[in-house]
Motif scaffolding. Structure first.
Motif, PDB file in Angstrom:
ATOM      1  N   ARG A  38       0.819  -1.211   0.000  1.00  0.00           N
ATOM      2  CA  ARG A  38       0.000   0.000   0.000  1.00  0.00           C
ATOM      3  C   ARG A  38       0.853   1.261   0.000  1.00  0.00           C
ATOM      4  O   ARG A  38       0.465   2.295  -0.518  1.00  0.00           O
ATOM      5  CB  ARG A  38      -0.900   0.038   1.228  1.00  0.00           C
ATOM      6  N   ARG A  39       2.024   1.198   0.591  1.00  0.00           N
ATOM      7  CA  ARG A  39       2.853   2.394   0.695  1.00  0.00           C
ATOM      8  C   ARG A  39       3.561   2.732  -0.608  1.00  0.00           C
ATOM      9  O   ARG A  39       3.569   3.867  -1.052  1.00  0.00           O
ATOM     10  CB  ARG A  39       3.880   2.232   1.812  1.00  0.00           C
ATOM     11  N   CYS A  40       4.167   1.748  -1.241  1.00  0.00           N
ATOM     12  CA  CYS A  40       4.937   2.025  -2.461  1.00  0.00           C
ATOM     13  C   CYS A  40       4.185   1.655  -3.738  1.00  0.00           C
ATOM     14  O   CYS A  40       4.687   1.891  -4.841  1.00  0.00           O
ATOM     15  CB  CYS A  40       6.274   1.303  -2.415  1.00  0.00           C
ATOM     16  N   HIS A  41       2.999   1.034  -3.617  1.00  0.00           N
ATOM     17  CA  HIS A  41       2.172   0.627  -4.767  1.00  0.00           C
ATOM     18  C   HIS A  41       2.918  -0.301  -5.720  1.00  0.00           C
ATOM     19  O   HIS A  41       2.741  -0.240  -6.929  1.00  0.00           O
ATOM     20  CB  HIS A  41       1.650   1.845  -5.533  1.00  0.00           C
ATOM     21  N   GLY A  42       3.790  -1.124  -5.179  1.00  0.00           N
ATOM     22  CA  GLY A  42       4.510  -2.093  -5.984  1.00  0.00           C
ATOM     23  C   GLY A  42       5.757  -1.553  -6.656  1.00  0.00           C
ATOM     24  O   GLY A  42       6.417  -2.274  -7.400  1.00  0.00           O
ATOM     25  N   ASP A  43       6.102  -0.286  -6.420  1.00  0.00           N
ATOM     26  CA  ASP A  43       7.286   0.294  -7.049  1.00  0.00           C
ATOM     27  C   ASP A  43       8.578  -0.104  -6.343  1.00  0.00           C
ATOM     28  O   ASP A  43       9.668   0.151  -6.853  1.00  0.00           O
ATOM     29  CB  ASP A  43       7.197   1.821  -7.065  1.00  0.00           C
ATOM     30  N   ARG A  44       8.475  -0.661  -5.162  1.00  0.00           N
ATOM     31  CA  ARG A  44       9.584  -1.156  -4.345  1.00  0.00           C
ATOM     32  C   ARG A  44      10.483  -0.065  -3.799  1.00  0.00           C
ATOM     33  O   ARG A  44      11.510  -0.334  -3.212  1.00  0.00           O
ATOM     34  CB  ARG A  44      10.428  -2.177  -5.112  1.00  0.00           C
ATOM     35  N   ALA A  45      10.149   1.201  -4.011  1.00  0.00           N
ATOM     36  CA  ALA A  45      10.986   2.296  -3.528  1.00  0.00           C
ATOM     37  C   ALA A  45      10.108   3.434  -3.040  1.00  0.00           C
ATOM     38  O   ALA A  45       8.954   3.563  -3.437  1.00  0.00           O
ATOM     39  CB  ALA A  45      11.914   2.791  -4.625  1.00  0.00           C
ATOM     40  N   ARG A  46      10.664   4.247  -2.174  1.00  0.00           N
ATOM     41  CA  ARG A  46       9.971   5.425  -1.662  1.00  0.00           C
ATOM     42  C   ARG A  46      10.900   6.618  -1.784  1.00  0.00           C
ATOM     43  O   ARG A  46      12.124   6.473  -1.830  1.00  0.00           O
ATOM     44  CB  ARG A  46       9.564   5.227  -0.209  1.00  0.00           C
ATOM     45  N   LEU A  47      10.321   7.797  -1.840  1.00  0.00           N
ATOM     46  CA  LEU A  47      11.111   9.016  -1.915  1.00  0.00           C
ATOM     47  C   LEU A  47      11.613   9.363  -0.515  1.00  0.00           C
ATOM     48  O   LEU A  47      10.844   9.331   0.448  1.00  0.00           O
ATOM     49  CB  LEU A  47      10.252  10.151  -2.478  1.00  0.00           C
ATOM     50  N   ARG A  48      12.883   9.681  -0.396  1.00  0.00           N
ATOM     51  CA  ARG A  48      13.433  10.023   0.912  1.00  0.00           C
ATOM     52  C   ARG A  48      12.817  11.312   1.442  1.00  0.00           C
ATOM     53  O   ARG A  48      12.382  12.172   0.684  1.00  0.00           O
ATOM     54  CB  ARG A  48      14.942  10.211   0.818  1.00  0.00           C
ATOM     55  N   ILE A  49      12.796  11.465   2.748  1.00  0.00           N
ATOM     56  CA  ILE A  49      12.195  12.632   3.386  1.00  0.00           C
ATOM     57  C   ILE A  49      12.936  13.909   2.993  1.00  0.00           C
ATOM     58  O   ILE A  49      12.318  14.928   2.688  1.00  0.00           O
ATOM     59  CB  ILE A  49      12.174  12.450   4.906  1.00  0.00           C
ATOM     60  N   GLY A  50      14.241  13.860   2.956  1.00  0.00           N
ATOM     61  CA  GLY A  50      15.022  15.040   2.579  1.00  0.00           C
ATOM     62  C   GLY A  50      14.770  15.458   1.146  1.00  0.00           C
ATOM     63  O   GLY A  50      14.696  16.647   0.835  1.00  0.00           O
ATOM     64  N   ARG A  51      14.606  14.495   0.263  1.00  0.00           N
ATOM     65  CA  ARG A  51      14.326  14.817  -1.134  1.00  0.00           C
ATOM     66  C   ARG A  51      12.922  15.392  -1.280  1.00  0.00           C
ATOM     67  O   ARG A  51      12.691  16.298  -2.070  1.00  0.00           O
ATOM     68  CB  ARG A  51      14.480  13.562  -1.991  1.00  0.00           C
ATOM     69  N   ARG A  52      11.978  14.869  -0.488  1.00  0.00           N
ATOM     70  CA  ARG A  52      10.618  15.406  -0.518  1.00  0.00           C
ATOM     71  C   ARG A  52      10.605  16.854  -0.034  1.00  0.00           C
ATOM     72  O   ARG A  52       9.911  17.707  -0.594  1.00  0.00           O
ATOM     73  CB  ARG A  52       9.709  14.542   0.350  1.00  0.00           C
ATOM     74  N   LEU A  53      11.373  17.167   1.002  1.00  0.00           N
ATOM     75  CA  LEU A  53      11.480  18.542   1.483  1.00  0.00           C
ATOM     76  C   LEU A  53      12.095  19.453   0.420  1.00  0.00           C
ATOM     77  O   LEU A  53      11.639  20.581   0.225  1.00  0.00           O
ATOM     78  CB  LEU A  53      12.308  18.598   2.763  1.00  0.00           C
ATOM     79  N   LEU A  54      13.121  18.969  -0.259  1.00  0.00           N
ATOM     80  CA  LEU A  54      13.750  19.756  -1.316  1.00  0.00           C
ATOM     81  C   LEU A  54      12.774  20.015  -2.467  1.00  0.00           C
ATOM     82  O   LEU A  54      12.681  21.147  -2.956  1.00  0.00           O
ATOM     83  CB  LEU A  54      14.992  19.039  -1.842  1.00  0.00           C
TER      84      LEU A  54
END
Length: 86
Positions: free
Chosen positions: A46-62
């Protein structure tokens, strides 16, 4: 005290470099597999929708700070005669 602040600054700088070089990290919920197994069913994570990766918090802030800056600045007008009210 100065050593602790220097170490904190180095850690923050290292994380910023990591976010710039490798913005995606393995999903924590599915351990980077993209699927979840519950009892006998296999479903997409449910979190990654099968993409196997997530965006890091620091990158999301940037990314959010770049978006806010882009929406807050006015576009440059190159041709003053092109405006209809003049």
């Amino acid at each position: 005290m100065a050593l602790a602040s220097l170490l904190a600054l180095l850690a923050i700088a290292g994380y910023a470099v990591l976010c710039a070089v490798k913005p995606f990290a393995p999903c924590r919920m599915c351990s980077g597999t993209g699927v979840r197994t519950r009892r006998r069913t296999v479903t997409l994570c449910r979190r990654c929708h099968g993409d196997r990766a997530r965006l890091r918090i620091g990158r999301r802030l940037l990314n959010n700070s770049r978006t806010i800056h882009a929406h807050g600045t006015r576009p440059h007008v190159t041709d003053r005669k092109a405006t209809p009210w003049q």
